[in-house]
Design an enzyme around this catalytic site. Sequence first.
Site, PDB file in Angstrom:
ATOM      1  CG  ASP A 425      -1.674   1.044   1.387  1.00 58.03           C
ATOM      2  OD1 ASP A 425      -2.258   1.723   0.350  1.00 58.03           O
ATOM      3  OD2 ASP A 425      -1.812   1.890   2.530  1.00 58.03           O
ATOM      4  CG  ASP A 627      -4.226  -0.971   3.245  1.00 57.23           C
ATOM      5  OD1 ASP A 627      -4.507  -0.839   2.079  1.00 57.23           O
ATOM      6  OD2 ASP A 627      -3.583  -0.230   4.217  1.00 57.23           O
TER       7      ASP A 627
END
Length: 729
Positions: A425, A627
């Site tokens: 990420d 996430d």
Amino acid sequence: MTDLLAAAPAGARTSLDLDITGMTCASCSGRVERALRRVPGVLGAEVNLATNRARVIREQGSADAADLAAAVRRAGFDARPAAAIAATRDPAPQRRDVIHLLAAAVLSAPLLVGMAGHVVGLPWMLPGWAQVGLATVVQVWLGARFYVAGWKALRAGAANMDLLVALGTSAAWGLSTWNLLTAPSGTMPALYYESSAVLITFILLGKWLETRAVGQTAAALRALAGLRPDTARLRDGQTIPIGQVVVGDVVVVRPGERIPVDGIVLEGGGGVDESMLTGESLPVEKEPGATVAGGAILSDGALVLRTTAVGAETVLARIVRLVEGAQASKPPIQRLVDRVSAVFVPAVLAAALVTFLGWWVAGAGVSTALLTAVAVLVVACPCALGLATPAAIMAGTGAAARRGILIRDAAALERAYAVTLVAFDKTGTLTEGRPDLVAIVPATGLTEAAVLRLATALQANSEHPLAEAVRRRAVAAPSAENFRALPGRGVAATVEAATLLLGSRRLLDEAGIVPGALAEAAAALESQGRTVSWLAETAPVPRPLGLLAFGEAPRAGAREAVATLRRAGIDIVLLTGDSRGAANVLAAALGIDRVVSEVLPEDKAKQVATLRRQGAVVAMVGDGINDAPALAAADVGMAMGTGTDVAMHTAGITLMRGDPALVGQALDIARRTHRTIRQGLFWAFAYNVIGIPLAAGGLLSPVVAGAAMAASSVSVVTNALRLRRWGAK
């Protein structure tokens, strides 16, 4: 088994840890597991030979601790609810083992010296009555543990290492005693007392060394458990036991003291050494408003804290539970060991019987046949087989925890060793996660102040990092109504009778709003690596109102972390919901070739699944709530400990510092631990594959077989202990 508990409906299934006593080998732990799994309501059980603990997953309200303990007792062992990890080891069992070992060595030495003299042709040898006296004390007193445990196994319809030792040493002692009693007066018959006595001595030595080594593998967990102080000093000067502190209490910490609770700094400041919690070697400066974790050391300054968590809810307690859970679990490779150990001891007994009959039929005589069978029984003791996996897991997870890498379970550790691709990420993972508002571009007819005023109203209730950046520039703003968070896209609300949205270009397109002249400005900002949020009105007149551009710096060491992974042959993908321009600029700065941008949280999980279908073993690294789906979809999820609890609960590995370098270190310790497990299992099997034929062929005496058996356990555990040096400074 961790997955079984995690997948259960809330409150439907619970776990319970038991301390087990009486286990000596892999067949013992397998027998305890089977006994626990047969209890009604038990969904799964894992037994760790190295820690002597069992973890049981059961249906809520089903089998209680008494039911489980009764099942374990029927299997020939004892059990009780597991106690908390002690900061120090109980010295009493260690002293007893040392006393027994020294006594066995002193009593066996004259027998061994006499045998050695006989072998080299010296006439000295103890009289028969002296030999039987010394050997009997060793056999009956110091060898009693093998008889007790072996009898319990037989009573439960099973066999274990203790039964092999009891049978082998009893055979050697019994044969010698028979020869002594039936020998003609004045003659010295063939006596093998040294075989039984020295054999017990070697086994006691091996178990003592093994226990010491296994204790060292748990040193990291004991060190963590010992971090919490016993008392806390309240603001009024009163010192109270840590168990009496409650959330909201104000605690004072002086220089050099350990912080007793999790809290928020109200007053003061100073450097806090968090190395035992996060692996960070340098003190972290704390100021009012900062959070601190219990167990850390205040290096300098003074702090006044408001307690936010105590007991089992503290960061330290959660870390201990994670490490303890990982050390109690089994990797998939252990299933092979469990299947082998279930039939191993009966197979050895059969091999010893065949050996005895073979030598006897061949005319070697009862004495030779019996001693050869004894050697087979002893050399095949499966201690090393049961210790290879848990010893490596304990050492590996302990070393990782010392560096700020928390591995949730052994399955995550085993999956991590095979990772071929890491998906990162962006925000909070490769960047600092604290973006700043660097530019405001208003639409025609509006001012920057007007755009910031409306954006402030929209972001008042959002927890997104971009919202925090807006609030740091906050101006007086009207209240927002009908606020809605749109995951991965932005927010929407009603402000002063107008319906507004603030978010990504995707959100603008979904609302059917044409960007107009602002599109060129947005493209220019994105080409500079800025993250652009669009402010727009959907009613009464759909139109763009302005742009907000955000910038954030890459984390220190992010580029080197990426380079380290690439040198290890691991592919890198940047997987982010951010704009293409901002993602590409960061990727270029860090040396990442593959970028997937502008993806929603659910699309991140789909991207991870696609990468897996393409043959990659994927580790996903993230820190936010958005996430969590991707972390769960990956082969291995890695959550930054600086992120949200949701991400950390979803991930198999938690990185306690916001340092991308920990990703490569986590994969490295996983590979080393997996390699150590395989080495341990190889040598455990190799000792038996080589030793049993040699013993059956008469090439190993019982004494040498006992030494080989002890050496196998010690070598396997000692090899695992090498992992403790990983990451040492």
